[in-house]
Write an enzyme that holds these catalytic residues in place. Structure first.
Site, PDB file in Angstrom:
ATOM      1  N   GLY A   1      59.172  46.374  28.364  1.00 41.14           N
ATOM      2  CA  GLY A   1      59.128  45.051  28.961  1.00 41.14           C
ATOM      3  C   GLY A   1      59.203  43.916  27.961  1.00 41.14           C
ATOM      4  O   GLY A   1      60.197  43.193  27.880  1.00 41.14           O
ATOM      5  N   HIS A   2      58.145  43.740  27.186  1.00 41.25           N
ATOM      6  CA  HIS A   2      57.987  42.529  26.379  1.00 41.25           C
ATOM      7  C   HIS A   2      59.159  42.270  25.437  1.00 41.25           C
ATOM      8  O   HIS A   2      59.653  41.136  25.345  1.00 41.25           O
ATOM      9  CB  HIS A   2      56.667  42.599  25.593  1.00 41.25           C
ATOM     10  CG  HIS A   2      56.323  41.331  24.895  1.00 41.25           C
ATOM     11  ND1 HIS A   2      56.604  41.129  23.563  1.00 41.25           N
ATOM     12  CD2 HIS A   2      55.772  40.187  25.352  1.00 41.25           C
ATOM     13  CE1 HIS A   2      56.208  39.907  23.233  1.00 41.25           C
ATOM     14  NE2 HIS A   2      55.702  39.315  24.290  1.00 41.25           N
TER      15      HIS A   2
ATOM     16  N   GLU B   1      53.100  49.912  38.521  1.00 43.32           N
ATOM     17  CA  GLU B   1      51.955  50.217  37.656  1.00 43.32           C
ATOM     18  C   GLU B   1      50.729  49.606  38.295  1.00 43.32           C
ATOM     19  O   GLU B   1      50.764  48.439  38.722  1.00 43.32           O
ATOM     20  CB  GLU B   1      52.137  49.574  36.281  1.00 43.32           C
ATOM     21  CG  GLU B   1      53.027  50.346  35.361  1.00 43.32           C
ATOM     22  CD  GLU B   1      53.171  49.637  34.024  1.00 43.32           C
ATOM     23  OE1 GLU B   1      52.373  48.736  33.705  1.00 43.32           O
ATOM     24  OE2 GLU B   1      54.106  49.983  33.318  1.00 43.32           O
TER      25      GLU B   1
ATOM     26  N   HIS C   1      53.763  45.618  37.135  1.00 45.89           N
ATOM     27  CA  HIS C   1      52.330  45.950  37.103  1.00 45.89           C
ATOM     28  C   HIS C   1      51.582  44.913  37.940  1.00 45.89           C
ATOM     29  O   HIS C   1      51.493  43.753  37.546  1.00 45.89           O
ATOM     30  CB  HIS C   1      51.852  45.929  35.643  1.00 45.89           C
ATOM     31  CG  HIS C   1      50.411  46.304  35.465  1.00 45.89           C
ATOM     32  ND1 HIS C   1      49.837  46.423  34.221  1.00 45.89           N
ATOM     33  CD2 HIS C   1      49.428  46.583  36.353  1.00 45.89           C
ATOM     34  CE1 HIS C   1      48.554  46.756  34.356  1.00 45.89           C
ATOM     35  NE2 HIS C   1      48.282  46.854  35.640  1.00 45.89           N
TER      36      HIS C   1
ATOM     37  N   GLU D   1      53.138  59.244  31.303  1.00 36.44           N
ATOM     38  CA  GLU D   1      53.782  58.268  30.424  1.00 36.44           C
ATOM     39  C   GLU D   1      52.937  58.217  29.158  1.00 36.44           C
ATOM     40  O   GLU D   1      51.741  57.884  29.215  1.00 36.44           O
ATOM     41  CB  GLU D   1      53.862  56.883  31.072  1.00 36.44           C
ATOM     42  CG  GLU D   1      54.522  55.877  30.122  1.00 36.44           C
ATOM     43  CD  GLU D   1      54.700  54.491  30.731  1.00 36.44           C
ATOM     44  OE1 GLU D   1      54.828  54.364  31.955  1.00 36.44           O
ATOM     45  OE2 GLU D   1      54.704  53.528  29.944  1.00 36.44           O
TER      46      GLU D   1
ATOM     47  N   ARG E   1      53.143  28.015  34.421  1.00 35.97           N
ATOM     48  CA  ARG E   1      53.299  26.653  34.934  1.00 35.97           C
ATOM     49  C   ARG E   1      53.045  26.538  36.432  1.00 35.97           C
ATOM     50  O   ARG E   1      53.203  25.466  37.005  1.00 35.97           O
ATOM     51  CB  ARG E   1      54.723  26.159  34.628  1.00 35.97           C
ATOM     52  CG  ARG E   1      54.909  25.732  33.196  1.00 35.97           C
ATOM     53  CD  ARG E   1      54.072  24.490  32.916  1.00 35.97           C
ATOM     54  NE  ARG E   1      54.151  24.079  31.522  1.00 35.97           N
ATOM     55  CZ  ARG E   1      55.036  23.190  31.057  1.00 35.97           C
ATOM     56  NH1 ARG E   1      55.920  22.666  31.851  1.00 35.97           N
ATOM     57  NH2 ARG E   1      55.025  22.871  29.784  1.00 35.97           N
TER      58      ARG E   1
ATOM     59  N   THR F   1      46.941  42.950  27.129  1.00 37.31           N
ATOM     60  CA  THR F   1      47.848  43.869  27.813  1.00 37.31           C
ATOM     61  C   THR F   1      47.115  45.206  27.897  1.00 37.31           C
ATOM     62  O   THR F   1      46.000  45.333  27.383  1.00 37.31           O
ATOM     63  CB  THR F   1      49.186  43.986  27.058  1.00 37.31           C
ATOM     64  OG1 THR F   1      50.034  44.904  27.740  1.00 37.31           O
ATOM     65  CG2 THR F   1      48.994  44.463  25.627  1.00 37.31           C
TER      66      THR F   1
ATOM     67  N   HIS G   1      55.190  51.217  25.807  1.00 38.56           N
ATOM     68  CA  HIS G   1      54.232  50.207  25.358  1.00 38.56           C
ATOM     69  C   HIS G   1      54.521  49.814  23.914  1.00 38.56           C
ATOM     70  O   HIS G   1      54.418  50.632  23.014  1.00 38.56           O
ATOM     71  CB  HIS G   1      52.765  50.645  25.482  1.00 38.56           C
ATOM     72  CG  HIS G   1      51.877  49.444  25.700  1.00 38.56           C
ATOM     73  ND1 HIS G   1      51.534  48.598  24.686  1.00 38.56           N
ATOM     74  CD2 HIS G   1      51.339  48.936  26.834  1.00 38.56           C
ATOM     75  CE1 HIS G   1      50.802  47.621  25.189  1.00 38.56           C
ATOM     76  NE2 HIS G   1      50.674  47.787  26.485  1.00 38.56           N
ATOM     77  N   GLY G   2      54.925  48.561  23.773  1.00 41.24           N
ATOM     78  CA  GLY G   2      55.147  48.012  22.437  1.00 41.24           C
ATOM     79  C   GLY G   2      56.489  48.371  21.812  1.00 41.24           C
ATOM     80  O   GLY G   2      56.762  47.983  20.679  1.00 41.24           O
TER      81      GLY G   2
ATOM     82  N   ASN H   1      60.547  46.620  32.540  1.00 43.99           N
ATOM     83  CA  ASN H   1      59.339  45.986  33.085  1.00 43.99           C
ATOM     84  C   ASN H   1      59.559  44.465  33.146  1.00 43.99           C
ATOM     85  O   ASN H   1      59.854  43.837  32.130  1.00 43.99           O
ATOM     86  CB  ASN H   1      58.160  46.355  32.177  1.00 43.99           C
ATOM     87  CG  ASN H   1      56.855  45.756  32.626  1.00 43.99           C
ATOM     88  OD1 ASN H   1      56.788  44.582  32.978  1.00 43.99           O
ATOM     89  ND2 ASN H   1      55.801  46.543  32.606  1.00 43.99           N
TER      90      ASN H   1
ATOM     91  N   HIS I   1      50.175  38.072  36.389  1.00 47.13           N
ATOM     92  CA  HIS I   1      51.634  37.856  36.331  1.00 47.13           C
ATOM     93  C   HIS I   1      52.314  38.238  37.653  1.00 47.13           C
ATOM     94  O   HIS I   1      52.661  37.370  38.434  1.00 47.13           O
ATOM     95  CB  HIS I   1      52.292  38.486  35.088  1.00 47.13           C
ATOM     96  CG  HIS I   1      51.769  39.833  34.661  1.00 47.13           C
ATOM     97  ND1 HIS I   1      51.675  40.898  35.508  1.00 47.13           N
ATOM     98  CD2 HIS I   1      51.339  40.270  33.451  1.00 47.13           C
ATOM     99  CE1 HIS I   1      51.210  41.940  34.845  1.00 47.13           C
ATOM    100  NE2 HIS I   1      50.973  41.592  33.599  1.00 47.13           N
TER     101      HIS I   1
END
Ligand code: PXP
Length: 239
Positions: free
Chosen positions: A213-214, A70, A43, A151, A18, A100, A191-192, A7, A50
């Protein structure tokens, strides 16, 4: 062997912080694929915090593996999906206040909306996954309303501090994955997840792909995108 879908939302988060035109999630997607990603996830939120429309269009052109979009099951997003034609749409819940995606989509409460979105996406030739909590009644409903895939939301497991709560959350993931596989649904999870929590999934063969992702983007800030993706892909292939 499970796959890894990367992701790239948080590359776009850095850019939007920015208002610049860098870093570009499209460039990150190229690097992620070169490093072994099996798919790219973006997403597109209603609030465009984002990923932007331009990103989705360019990703469709450059992604060589599979593009997973997503989105919420809104009229606006269904229209965009039918124009962009991603390989897979994952329907997620969305609220403006959340940091999120907080919980899975409640497809029992929103059966009519979700079913009609699935019908519309299928008519456009797009496969559909539903992002749901690890709850067997949600899994059964997903099969009933014609989803191709689910998912499983791994957030409750990842956020649990440890002990019984974590064990219970993981047992629910196992049960949901096995139920889904028994109903011929493909199973993704995400997720996470990070470089540590992913190891817990060793031996759980029902999961086809992890969506992460993160933790990857965070690691990429220090070691580079290619290394961050390669390290996660190797962990997943060893599960
Ligand atoms: N899967 C879904 C449906 C998500 O909404 C997200 C977060 O955008 C992820 C996976 C990836 O979560 P994370 O960024 O915590 O790895």
């Amino acid at each position: 062997m499970a796959g890894l879908a990367v992701n790239v939302d948080h590359i776009a988060t850095l850019r939007q912080a920015r208002g610049t035109d860098y870093p570009d999630p499209v460039a990150a997607a190229v690097l992620a694929e070169l490093a072994g990603a099996d798919g790219i996830v973006a997403h597109l939120r209603g609030d465009r915090r984002h990923i932007q429309d331009r990103d989705v269009k360019l990703l469709r052109q450059i992604v060589k593996t599979r593009l997973i979009l997503e989105m919420a099951a809104t009229k606006e997003m269904l229209h965009i999906a039918s124009e962009v034609l991603p390989d897979l749409v994952t329907l997620v819940p969305e609220t403006r206040e959340e940091i999120t995606t907080e919980g899975g989509l409640d497809i029992i409460a929103h059966e009519r909306t979700v079913k009609s979105a699935i019908t519309e996406l299928h008519a456009a030739g797009i496969a559909v996954s539903l992002f749901i909590d690890a709850d067997t009644s949600q899994v059964k409903k997903a099969a009933h309303i014609g989803a191709d895939m689910i998912e499983i939301h791994t957030g409750a497991f990842c956020d649990a501090k440890g002990g019984e709560e974590k064990d219970r959350a993981f047992a629910e993931i196992i049960e949901a994955a096995k139920t889904a596989a028994g109903l011929n649904l493909k199973v993704n999870a995400g997720h996470g997840l990070n470089y540590d929590s992913i190891k817990k999934f060793k031996g759980l063969k029902e999961i086809d792909e992890f969506s992460i992702g993160h933790s990857i983007v965070s690691r990429a800030a220090l070691v580079g995108m290619e290394r961050a993706v390669r390290e996660m892909a190797e962990l997943i292939r060893g599960l």
